[in-house]
Design a protein around this motif. Structure first.
Motif, PDB file in Angstrom:
ATOM      1  N   GLN A 145       0.847  -1.194   0.000  1.00 36.66           N
ATOM      2  CA  GLN A 145       0.000   0.000   0.000  1.00 36.66           C
ATOM      3  C   GLN A 145       0.882   1.244   0.000  1.00 36.66           C
ATOM      4  O   GLN A 145       1.217   1.801   1.040  1.00 36.66           O
ATOM      5  CB  GLN A 145      -0.936  -0.003   1.213  1.00 36.66           C
ATOM      6  CG  GLN A 145      -1.955   1.140   1.174  1.00 36.66           C
ATOM      7  CD  GLN A 145      -2.953   1.077   2.312  1.00 36.66           C
ATOM      8  OE1 GLN A 145      -3.120   0.045   2.941  1.00 36.66           O
ATOM      9  NE2 GLN A 145      -3.613   2.185   2.590  1.00 36.66           N
ATOM     10  N   LYS A 205      -5.702   2.609  -0.810  1.00 35.61           N
ATOM     11  CA  LYS A 205      -6.474   1.986   0.277  1.00 35.61           C
ATOM     12  C   LYS A 205      -7.437   0.921  -0.242  1.00 35.61           C
ATOM     13  O   LYS A 205      -7.455  -0.212   0.255  1.00 35.61           O
ATOM     14  CB  LYS A 205      -7.235   3.072   1.037  1.00 35.61           C
ATOM     15  CG  LYS A 205      -8.107   2.525   2.165  1.00 35.61           C
ATOM     16  CD  LYS A 205      -8.740   3.645   2.973  1.00 35.61           C
ATOM     17  CE  LYS A 205      -9.770   4.415   2.185  1.00 35.61           C
ATOM     18  NZ  LYS A 205     -10.443   5.470   2.988  1.00 35.61           N
ATOM     19  N   HIS A 206      -8.202   1.255  -1.258  1.00 39.39           N
ATOM     20  CA  HIS A 206      -9.255   0.340  -1.706  1.00 39.39           C
ATOM     21  C   HIS A 206      -8.718  -0.806  -2.552  1.00 39.39           C
ATOM     22  O   HIS A 206      -9.214  -1.940  -2.437  1.00 39.39           O
ATOM     23  CB  HIS A 206     -10.340   1.123  -2.439  1.00 39.39           C
ATOM     24  CG  HIS A 206     -11.084   2.064  -1.546  1.00 39.39           C
ATOM     25  ND1 HIS A 206     -11.945   1.628  -0.564  1.00 39.39           N
ATOM     26  CD2 HIS A 206     -11.059   3.425  -1.455  1.00 39.39           C
ATOM     27  CE1 HIS A 206     -12.450   2.677   0.089  1.00 39.39           C
ATOM     28  NE2 HIS A 206     -11.925   3.769  -0.436  1.00 39.39           N
ATOM     29  N   ARG A 236      -7.156  -3.307  -0.105  1.00 43.39           N
ATOM     30  CA  ARG A 236      -8.140  -4.109   0.626  1.00 43.39           C
ATOM     31  C   ARG A 236      -8.624  -5.288  -0.231  1.00 43.39           C
ATOM     32  O   ARG A 236      -8.852  -6.382   0.290  1.00 43.39           O
ATOM     33  CB  ARG A 236      -9.332  -3.242   1.053  1.00 43.39           C
ATOM     34  CG  ARG A 236      -8.988  -2.200   2.116  1.00 43.39           C
ATOM     35  CD  ARG A 236     -10.251  -1.586   2.686  1.00 43.39           C
ATOM     36  NE  ARG A 236     -10.975  -2.574   3.489  1.00 43.39           N
ATOM     37  CZ  ARG A 236     -12.281  -2.547   3.723  1.00 43.39           C
ATOM     38  NH1 ARG A 236     -13.025  -1.575   3.180  1.00 43.39           N
ATOM     39  NH2 ARG A 236     -12.853  -3.463   4.466  1.00 43.39           N
ATOM     40  N   LYS A 256      -5.947  -7.988  -0.332  1.00 41.95           N
ATOM     41  CA  LYS A 256      -5.898  -8.729   0.933  1.00 41.95           C
ATOM     42  C   LYS A 256      -7.152  -9.596   1.133  1.00 41.95           C
ATOM     43  O   LYS A 256      -7.289 -10.249   2.168  1.00 41.95           O
ATOM     44  CB  LYS A 256      -5.771  -7.759   2.112  1.00 41.95           C
ATOM     45  CG  LYS A 256      -4.414  -7.051   2.190  1.00 41.95           C
ATOM     46  CD  LYS A 256      -4.306  -6.181   3.427  1.00 41.95           C
ATOM     47  CE  LYS A 256      -4.186  -7.026   4.678  1.00 41.95           C
ATOM     48  NZ  LYS A 256      -3.999  -6.203   5.904  1.00 41.95           N
ATOM     49  N   GLN A 264     -10.074  -8.636   1.742  1.00 39.40           N
ATOM     50  CA  GLN A 264     -10.974  -8.095   2.759  1.00 39.40           C
ATOM     51  C   GLN A 264     -12.312  -7.692   2.148  1.00 39.40           C
ATOM     52  O   GLN A 264     -13.338  -7.666   2.837  1.00 39.40           O
ATOM     53  CB  GLN A 264     -10.316  -6.882   3.437  1.00 39.40           C
ATOM     54  CG  GLN A 264      -9.097  -7.240   4.264  1.00 39.40           C
ATOM     55  CD  GLN A 264      -8.424  -6.007   4.861  1.00 39.40           C
ATOM     56  OE1 GLN A 264      -8.587  -4.895   4.363  1.00 39.40           O
ATOM     57  NE2 GLN A 264      -7.655  -6.209   5.920  1.00 39.40           N
ATOM     58  N   ALA A 289     -14.679  -3.166  -3.703  1.00 42.79           N
ATOM     59  CA  ALA A 289     -13.548  -2.237  -3.628  1.00 42.79           C
ATOM     60  C   ALA A 289     -13.735  -1.073  -4.589  1.00 42.79           C
ATOM     61  O   ALA A 289     -13.512   0.096  -4.225  1.00 42.79           O
ATOM     62  CB  ALA A 289     -12.240  -2.970  -3.922  1.00 42.79           C
TER      63      ALA A 289
END
Length: 446
Positions: A213, A416-417, A420, A423, A425, A431
């Protein structure tokens, strides 16, 4: 160089011209300002003994460990500068681009003129233009003259129809592949994945890239997105957010599918150096990285695979598409608060830096991927750096990151998105929906 240092420089130059201080004293005092002996001597040469004095300018560059900028400043001062009564002081930049940005914002928010010529990272011209910190260059550099230069770096320096900086050197994402294991690079991401799965037992990983990131993730995502024909923002209307469409979803799904399959799980912690460490150890079939990795990977003292790899263009999203590298690079801009005479003198220096002579010196001495297109066919450059022949078509297809006066916030949101999703998430669909919402809040606040 702050205002007090600038005044000190003007004082010792005045003292030298009037005979109040000796050459030795001038050089001693110049070193107190952080000038190298080479820079001080070239400044002295440019100023000569003229009673009227030279128009002394300060160029704040990014960090240049090769001292190429010092050589170019000296060459300007002793030729074009001497002829036009202009002397340029080169100020070496800090190691951190963030520190350089802080230096600029501190000076320019105060409408300071202690820096005349600014080296700007490729993502900042629009932001500086929106703040009215730099001058448009259209009155100095005509569209006809710009045709000889790479167009993507020029596009990155254009905001609201005006050119705000002159691209001096650029940078491009490249695909590195093991030429001892395959004969040609893949043309699509699907082909890359298939080849990686087939040959991965002969290495350790199929593909390494930059998934941490940070800003490098923006570059990697933009390259895959552009390869599918997508974009984060509309290039004609940067308030129009385009990332959350079928092309964006295809690009992000492709990247998510790499993690833990052809790429190690740890790729989401990789920056450029970690990717290079894996590749030069012989543990990856493919790598996405910048041109700096060529010399290191070919150095037998640092690499297990010298002369066992080649470089090529990044793959396309499909067989009908085209791969696109994201550009990096540095551009030259003029402080908006300078009086007209100093602004014109600053342009004389920038014009020299864009000249065939200066661009060739930069390519030969520092292997800088400069912006004058003819350099990539220059016999002397190709003899010393044959890889430049392969750079030109890649550079011609390269594209900038999103051009926005709010780039820092835009970049942080992308990081950030996308991270995520990598990962696991959130899904790629979630996203991109979240990214679209945040970008709307940044770019089109209510």
């Amino acid at each position: 160089m702050d205002t007090e240092q600038r005044q000190f420089l003007d004082d010792i130059l005045s003292g030298m011209r009037s005979g109040r201080i000796t050459r030795r004293t001038f050089l001693e005092r110049a070193t107190l300002l952080g000038l190298t002996s080479t820079s001080a001597l070239s400044l002295l040469e440019a100023c000569g003994g003229s009673a009227s004095g030279a128009n002394t300018l300060v160029w704040q560059s990014e960090n240049d460990t090769s001292n190429t900028y010092g050589k170019l400043t000296e060459a300007f001062n002793t030729t074009v500068g001497k002829k036009n009564n202009i002397a340029v002081v080169w100020r070496q930049g800090p190691n951190s681009t963030d520190d350089l940005l802080t230096r600029y914002t501190t000076t320019l928010r105060a409408r300071g003129t202690s820096i005349d010529i600014l080296s700007l990272d490729v993502v900042y011209p629009a932001q500086f233009a929106a703040n009215a910190w730099i001058q448009p260059l259209d009155k100095f550099w005509t569209p006809e003259e710009r045709k000889n230069y790479l167009q993507s770096p020029l596009q990155a320096c254009t905001y609201q129809g005006k050119l705000w900086a002159a691209p001096f050197r650029t940078d491009i994402g490249l695909l590195y592949y093991r030429s001892d294991l395959l004969s040609h690079p893949p043309k699509t991401w699907e082909e890359l994945s298939n080849v990686a799965r087939t040959l991965q037992p002969q290495t350790k990983y199929g593909f390494v890239w930059q998934g941490a990131q940070y800003e490098g993730l923006v570059c990697n995502f933009a390259e895959v997105l552009h390869s599918y024909g997508g974009a984060v923002l509309d290039t004609k209307d940067p308030t129009n957010i385009k990332v959350n469409d079928a092309r964006g979803r295809a690009a992000l799904s492709t990247m998510v599918n790499w993690v833990g399959t052809i790429s190690p799980d740890a790729v989401i912690t990789y920056q450029e150096q970690q990717s290079l460490d894996v590749f030069k150890s012989g543990d990856a079939l493919f790598m996405r990285n910048w041109p700096f990795a060529i010399a290191i990977s070919n150095d037998a003292k640092q690499s297990r695979i010298p002369r066992q790899f080649e470089i090529g263009a990044l793959p396309a999203g499909d067989k009908e598409g085209t791969g696109h590298s994201t550009i990096g690079g540095w551009n030259l801009a003029i402080n908006a608060f300078l009086p007209e005479e100093r602004a014109r003198a600053a342009w004389e220096f920038i014009k020299y830096m864009l000249s065939p002579e200066a661009q060739k010196i930069a390519a030969l001495k520092a292997t800088f991927t400069v912006t004058l297109a003819s350099i990539y066919g220059d016999a002397d450059v190709l003899k010393q750096h044959p890889e430049f022949a392969r750079f030109k078509p890649i550079l011609e297809q390269s594209q900038p990151r999103p051009v926005s006066p709010k780039y820092t916030a835009v970049s942080n949101a992308i990081q950030k998105h996308i991270f995520r999703a990598l990962k696991h998430q959130v899904t790629p669909v979630e996203a991109l929906a979240n990214l679209e919402t945040e970008l709307n809040n940044i770019i089109n606040p209510r």
